[in-house]
Every structure is written in C-alpha cells, then in structure tokens.
Design a protein around this motif. Sequence first.
Motif, PDB file in Angstrom:
ATOM      1  N   ILE A  73      -0.815 -41.754 -63.857  1.00  0.00           N
ATOM      2  CA  ILE A  73      -0.701 -40.302 -64.011  1.00  0.00           C
ATOM      3  C   ILE A  73       0.127 -39.878 -65.225  1.00  0.00           C
ATOM      4  CG2 ILE A  73      -0.980 -39.844 -61.537  1.00  0.00           C
ATOM      5  CD1 ILE A  73       2.022 -39.245 -61.459  1.00  0.00           C
ATOM      6  N   ALA A  76      -1.261 -37.320 -67.454  1.00  0.00           N
ATOM      7  CA  ALA A  76      -1.202 -35.885 -67.125  1.00  0.00           C
ATOM      8  C   ALA A  76      -0.168 -35.150 -67.973  1.00  0.00           C
ATOM      9  CB  ALA A  76      -0.892 -35.690 -65.644  1.00  0.00           C
ATOM     10  N   ASN A  77       0.749 -35.901 -68.602  1.00  0.00           N
ATOM     11  CA  ASN A  77       1.740 -35.258 -69.478  1.00  0.00           C
ATOM     12  C   ASN A  77       1.073 -34.406 -70.554  1.00  0.00           C
ATOM     13  OD1 ASN A  77       4.484 -36.014 -68.711  1.00  0.00           O
ATOM     14  ND2 ASN A  77       3.780 -38.110 -69.022  1.00  0.00           N
ATOM     15  N   TRP A  80       0.510 -31.100 -68.912  1.00  0.00           N
ATOM     16  CA  TRP A  80       1.658 -30.439 -68.282  1.00  0.00           C
ATOM     17  C   TRP A  80       2.811 -30.265 -69.277  1.00  0.00           C
ATOM     18  CZ3 TRP A  80       1.415 -33.497 -62.979  1.00  0.00           C
ATOM     19  CH2 TRP A  80       0.380 -32.939 -62.202  1.00  0.00           C
ATOM     20  N   LEU A  81       3.635 -31.308 -69.415  1.00  0.00           N
ATOM     21  CA  LEU A  81       4.777 -31.176 -70.335  1.00  0.00           C
ATOM     22  C   LEU A  81       4.291 -30.929 -71.768  1.00  0.00           C
ATOM     23  CD1 LEU A  81       7.837 -31.264 -70.199  1.00  0.00           C
ATOM     24  CD2 LEU A  81       7.756 -33.705 -70.712  1.00  0.00           C
ATOM     25  N   ILE A  84       2.651 -26.686 -71.241  1.00  0.00           N
ATOM     26  CA  ILE A  84       3.256 -25.453 -70.701  1.00  0.00           C
ATOM     27  C   ILE A  84       4.359 -24.880 -71.616  1.00  0.00           C
ATOM     28  CG2 ILE A  84       4.238 -24.354 -68.642  1.00  0.00           C
ATOM     29  CD1 ILE A  84       1.449 -25.613 -68.149  1.00  0.00           C
ATOM     30  N   TRP A 205      -4.736 -38.499 -50.120  1.00  0.00           N
ATOM     31  CA  TRP A 205      -3.808 -38.850 -51.208  1.00  0.00           C
ATOM     32  C   TRP A 205      -2.980 -40.082 -50.863  1.00  0.00           C
ATOM     33  CZ3 TRP A 205      -3.318 -37.867 -56.168  1.00  0.00           C
ATOM     34  CH2 TRP A 205      -2.127 -38.203 -56.797  1.00  0.00           C
ATOM     35  N   PHE A 223       1.953 -44.079 -60.537  1.00  0.00           N
ATOM     36  CA  PHE A 223       2.237 -42.715 -60.058  1.00  0.00           C
ATOM     37  C   PHE A 223       3.561 -42.202 -60.617  1.00  0.00           C
ATOM     38  CE2 PHE A 223      -0.938 -44.309 -57.164  1.00  0.00           C
ATOM     39  CZ  PHE A 223      -1.770 -43.216 -57.009  1.00  0.00           C
ATOM     40  N   MET A 225       5.365 -40.250 -63.878  1.00  0.00           N
ATOM     41  CA  MET A 225       5.072 -39.442 -65.068  1.00  0.00           C
ATOM     42  C   MET A 225       5.709 -40.031 -66.321  1.00  0.00           C
ATOM     43  SD  MET A 225       3.094 -37.034 -64.147  1.00  0.00           S
ATOM     44  CE  MET A 225       3.090 -36.024 -65.598  1.00  0.00           C
ATOM     45  N   PHE A 226       6.870 -40.692 -66.146  1.00  0.00           N
ATOM     46  CA  PHE A 226       7.582 -41.206 -67.320  1.00  0.00           C
ATOM     47  C   PHE A 226       7.516 -42.729 -67.348  1.00  0.00           C
ATOM     48  CE2 PHE A 226       9.895 -37.233 -66.193  1.00  0.00           C
ATOM     49  CZ  PHE A 226       9.391 -36.468 -67.245  1.00  0.00           C
ATOM     50  N   LEU A 227       7.131 -43.264 -68.497  1.00  0.00           N
ATOM     51  CA  LEU A 227       7.053 -44.705 -68.666  1.00  0.00           C
ATOM     52  C   LEU A 227       8.054 -45.129 -69.737  1.00  0.00           C
ATOM     53  CD1 LEU A 227       3.150 -45.022 -68.703  1.00  0.00           C
ATOM     54  CD2 LEU A 227       4.704 -45.429 -66.780  1.00  0.00           C
ATOM     55  N   TRP A 237       7.985 -42.406 -72.708  1.00  0.00           N
ATOM     56  CA  TRP A 237       8.555 -41.066 -72.511  1.00  0.00           C
ATOM     57  C   TRP A 237       9.115 -40.499 -73.813  1.00  0.00           C
ATOM     58  CZ3 TRP A 237      13.452 -39.438 -73.524  1.00  0.00           C
ATOM     59  CH2 TRP A 237      14.446 -40.415 -73.698  1.00  0.00           C
ATOM     60  N   SER A 280      -1.659 -20.982 -68.999  1.00  0.00           N
ATOM     61  CA  SER A 280      -0.786 -22.115 -68.660  1.00  0.00           C
ATOM     62  C   SER A 280      -0.814 -22.392 -67.151  1.00  0.00           C
ATOM     63  CB  SER A 280       0.646 -21.860 -69.146  1.00  0.00           C
ATOM     64  OG  SER A 280       1.273 -20.861 -68.367  1.00  0.00           O
ATOM     65  N   LEU A 281      -0.986 -21.334 -66.346  1.00  0.00           N
ATOM     66  CA  LEU A 281      -1.100 -21.533 -64.893  1.00  0.00           C
ATOM     67  C   LEU A 281      -2.384 -22.304 -64.570  1.00  0.00           C
ATOM     68  CD1 LEU A 281      -0.104 -20.898 -61.994  1.00  0.00           C
ATOM     69  CD2 LEU A 281      -1.459 -18.820 -62.095  1.00  0.00           C
ATOM     70  N   LEU A 284      -2.359 -26.062 -65.252  1.00  0.00           N
ATOM     71  CA  LEU A 284      -1.701 -26.957 -64.295  1.00  0.00           C
ATOM     72  C   LEU A 284      -2.720 -27.734 -63.458  1.00  0.00           C
ATOM     73  CD1 LEU A 284       1.256 -24.779 -62.936  1.00  0.00           C
ATOM     74  CD2 LEU A 284       1.442 -26.860 -64.283  1.00  0.00           C
TER      75      LEU A 284
END
Lengths: 511, 70
Positions: A73, A76-77, A80-81, A84, A205, A223, A225-227, A237, A280-281, A284
């Motif tokens: 995942i 997904a950055n 998202w990050l 937004i 899930w 799972f 977000m930061f690697l 990251w 931006s909403l 997501l």
Amino acid sequence: MGLSIIDAVTVILYLVGMLLLGAFFRKYVHSSRDYFLAARALPFWAIGMSLVVTDIGAVDFVGVAGQAYRFGIAVANFDWLGTIPGMLIAAFIFIPYYWRAGVYTIPEYLERRYNVAVRTLEAGVWVLFIALDLGIMFWASALLLHTLMGWPIAFSILITAFVVGVYTVSGGLSAVVMTDVIQLVIMYVGGFAVIALGLHEVGGWSGLVDKIHGLGPQYERHFQMFLPPDAGTPYPWTGILFGLTFVLANAYWIGNQTIVQRALGAQDEWHAKASMIFGSLLKLFIPVLVVTPGLIALALFPEIGDGDQAFPMLIHRLLPPGLTGLVFAGFLAALMSSVDSALNSAATLFTKDIYERFLVRKASDKHYLRVGRLTTLVILLVGVISAPLTQQFPGMYVYVQTLLSIIQGPTLAILVLGMFWKRATAAGGTAGLLTGIATSTLLFAFRSGLFSISDPFLYISWWSFLVSLLVTAGVSLFTEPHPQERLRGLVYQLTADEEVQLALRRRIAGA
Amino acid sequence: MLNFDWLAGLSMDQVKLLVMALFAVVIGWVWSLPSRYIYRGAPDRKGWRNLKLWATFVVLLQAFLYWTFG
C-alpha cells in the motif's frame, strides 16, 4: 474474453451517451473564452470531479495495481500524501491568483511574472509532452483493452479518438468537464464492483491481510505506508516526503496546465478554491480503486510473476457477465477523460502561448476559436498516428515521462518564488529554470553512480527543485527588482488595497 | 547526501509522527488564513461555504488513514 450481449449494450450506451452529451455543449461555445475556459461558468463540484478523473487513466488501473502487488500500500502515497497537501496549497494560494489574473495558461502567468523566454520554454515543453503522451496513452490503453476484451487494437484507438474528438472539438472545456463528471461516476461504480467481488472472495479486509501476511516474511511490509530507504523499493519514505510531497505533488497540482485549466474556468474565486478541496476529498478514494485490486490479486494469485497481470487476472476470474460491460465502460471512461483533457490543454497552450503570442497577434476572437478547434483536431490526429510508433520505440514511454520529471522541480521553484517573493526577477527566473533543468538532466544521466535506489526520480525532482530555488534567489538578488506596480495581482498578498483590486479588475476585463 | 543517508536512523514510528506533525501544520496554516479571503467570491457566508472546515475534514481523514497504516 469477449463481451456478452448485455455487456456490449452497456458499452455502446456509454459511448453514444458521451457523444451526445459532449456534442450538446457545442451550442454554448461562441468565443475562444467559451472554448478554452468554459465561459468561466463551471461549478466547483464538476471541476472537482473532473480533476480526479483526469488524473487517473485506464493504464493506471493496471500499472498501480501491479505496483501494489509488488510493493504493497506504500503506492497509495501518490494519491494521499502526494496529493492532498498539494491540492490545498493550490486551492488557497495559487488557483485564486491565477483566476484573478485572468490568465488562460500557466506559461501566460509566468510571462507576466518573469518574461517571455520562461513562458515559451514552458509552453513548448508542455505541448511536446502532451502530444507525445497522447500517442502512448492511446497505445497502452488499446493494448489493455485488447488483452481484457479481445478488441482489435486499431479499433479501440479509432473509436476512442472519434468519440473524444467529436465532443472535445465541438464543446471545448465545458464538454470535457461535464463528460468527465459522468465518466467519474462510471469509473467509480465499475472499480468498486471489482473490489466488492474481490474482497468477498478473500474473506473481507481481515482475510486479505491474513492471506498476504501468510505468504511469507517478504510481505510483512505490504500494509505499511512508509518504507525505510533500504527496503529495496523505488518508494522509500525519504523520497515520498521530499520528492513527492514537497515537489512533484505541488508541481503537478499548481503547475500542470491539464489540471489547472479546469479551475480557471470556475464561475468565481470561491468555486475555484472549493473545486480543489472537493477534488482532494474524492482523491482519497482513488487508492481504494487502484491499489486494493493489486492486493486482492496477490492474495488470490500469488504465483503470477508479473505484477501488471494482477488486474487483468482479477477481471478474468471474478467478473460475471453483465458486470464486465460496466467495468469495461469504466476503463473507457478513465481513458477518455485523460485524452479529452490533454487535447483541450495542448490546444490552449498552442493557441494562446505560441500562435497568438508569436504568429498572429491581433486577429479576431472567432479566428482564435477556429485555431483552437483545428489545433485540437491536429493534436488528436498526431496522437492516433503516433500511437503505433510506441511499439517500435519501447523506450519512448520512459523518455516522455523523463521529460516531464526533468522540468517539474525547476518549474515549481520559479512558481513558488514568483508567487511568494516579490524580489524574484525575470533574470533570476530564467537562470533558475535553465539551471534546474540542467541539474535534473545531469542527475538523471548519472543516476546509477549517484543514487542507491534503482529509479530515483523522487530524489532527482527534490534536488533539481532545490538548485533551481537557490539559483533563482541568488541571481534575483544581484539584478534590478521589478517595480511593485508590475507585480500586483501576481504575487501573494500584493492585492490587499482598493487600488490593486481596481488594477486587477481592469486586467481581467481586458483579458 | 543525495540519498538522504542522514535520515536513515529514523524509525518508521518517528516518520509517522513527523507526517502527523505535517498534517497539523497544514491545518494550522489553513485556519490562519483570513476568513475574508476564504469566502471571497461566495454570495454569502453560510457555514457550509467555510472552506477551512472542508480542508480540515479532508486532512483529518487522511491523518486517520496514515495513523492506521503508517
């Protein structure tokens, strides 16, 4: 995999509906302002939906799902990050100033703030990028549709080009945005249908998490977000935060003509700002659509070696007749919404920044409207004709994406200094842009010896941004500052007094 | 330096806190903008048109996602 009767009817209904809806907007186009900026009458919700569906192409469904299959995942950055904060900065700072300045394009703003050289360089690179990217977009999507549905490649390209061409040439930005609204709904419905079926198949899930963690220790970070930088992925990251969040995301949402143009067509300044926040909403939800299928495919088919096969495999195995047509229409919607926006933006850039600026300066508005329509058609034809060339030049996709990544960091640097620092000068902006482009080109050329990760585009964008920022600031300090009168309405917080507001209103009225 | 080696010592929990701080800064910045500027162009000042609330909602949703998966 062929289409059943009901699936074929769904797809045909979608195509005919888009054609009719787009063509309907022709009656609202009487001037170049109507064509390029939708008469500045668009509501926030339509722009917000259009922003999101323009950003996502048909190929993203396969490509991002493939990356999620491989790296989890963390992908997904990008939505998202990596989206937004940039959209909020665009909403509250840049978009209102562009809108009030009454410009049609970002390069036009850059000429007002810096000089014609910066405008021309930016416009030239963007037109070239969009024209080349269009061919790649057509080819990659046609290949995808061929794999998934068995449609002949040439047929996919021609049918898409015909439908998009008719409504984009006739209805301009209004048609592009309003068809995008429908396309977003279809894309969401089709995408969520795949996910609902997939999650049901893996036991929800928690079943998905258990199955993937059960595949072995190499999947324990799927799972997260930061690697860490040493995880052996292109998404450490540090790159996500510095390269993506601070540079690429902002460059994309405030400096990309294809994105910004629809906000410039907003009916007032509040709608322009609101469109970005509403977008931006909606953004997501995009990782749910494009990342989750990759994870579901990993849980169900861990044996497939190529991550890009994840999404096609899911469609082959999961979708019952009836839903296939809907998902197929969703793919077409994602493709067409990207193509129509690219066409409209490239035509605007060419007509306003090159044709009207250098070739024919004082023609009638009807003349520029005709040129805009003709340019849209020509760029579409270039895209269709160049699509098969993508197959003969396998590295073309990489070169075109590299062209974009090379200019993103430096463009952001001069936009940020131009907007926030009234001391930034034309000489500083030109030097900063050229030095930044040279820096990113050199870093890209020598990347294997300089960087520890294999595809360091996130790091390159950060360092080229930083160099461009420093050079712009340094050269500006050694050159004559611009008079305040010239900067009004172009620099943040230089719009407060009544006199300035009057100057801006005059400028907008004259635009 | 080009590879950000000087940040390699941070744990992923510290990175998560760093990103949460970034979200807090974004919300703080949004609320520092003058209301006159936020509503400029709007026909009225009804509560639902307050874009500060919209932005805060989006950032909080994102913060929740990163807190869960970070």
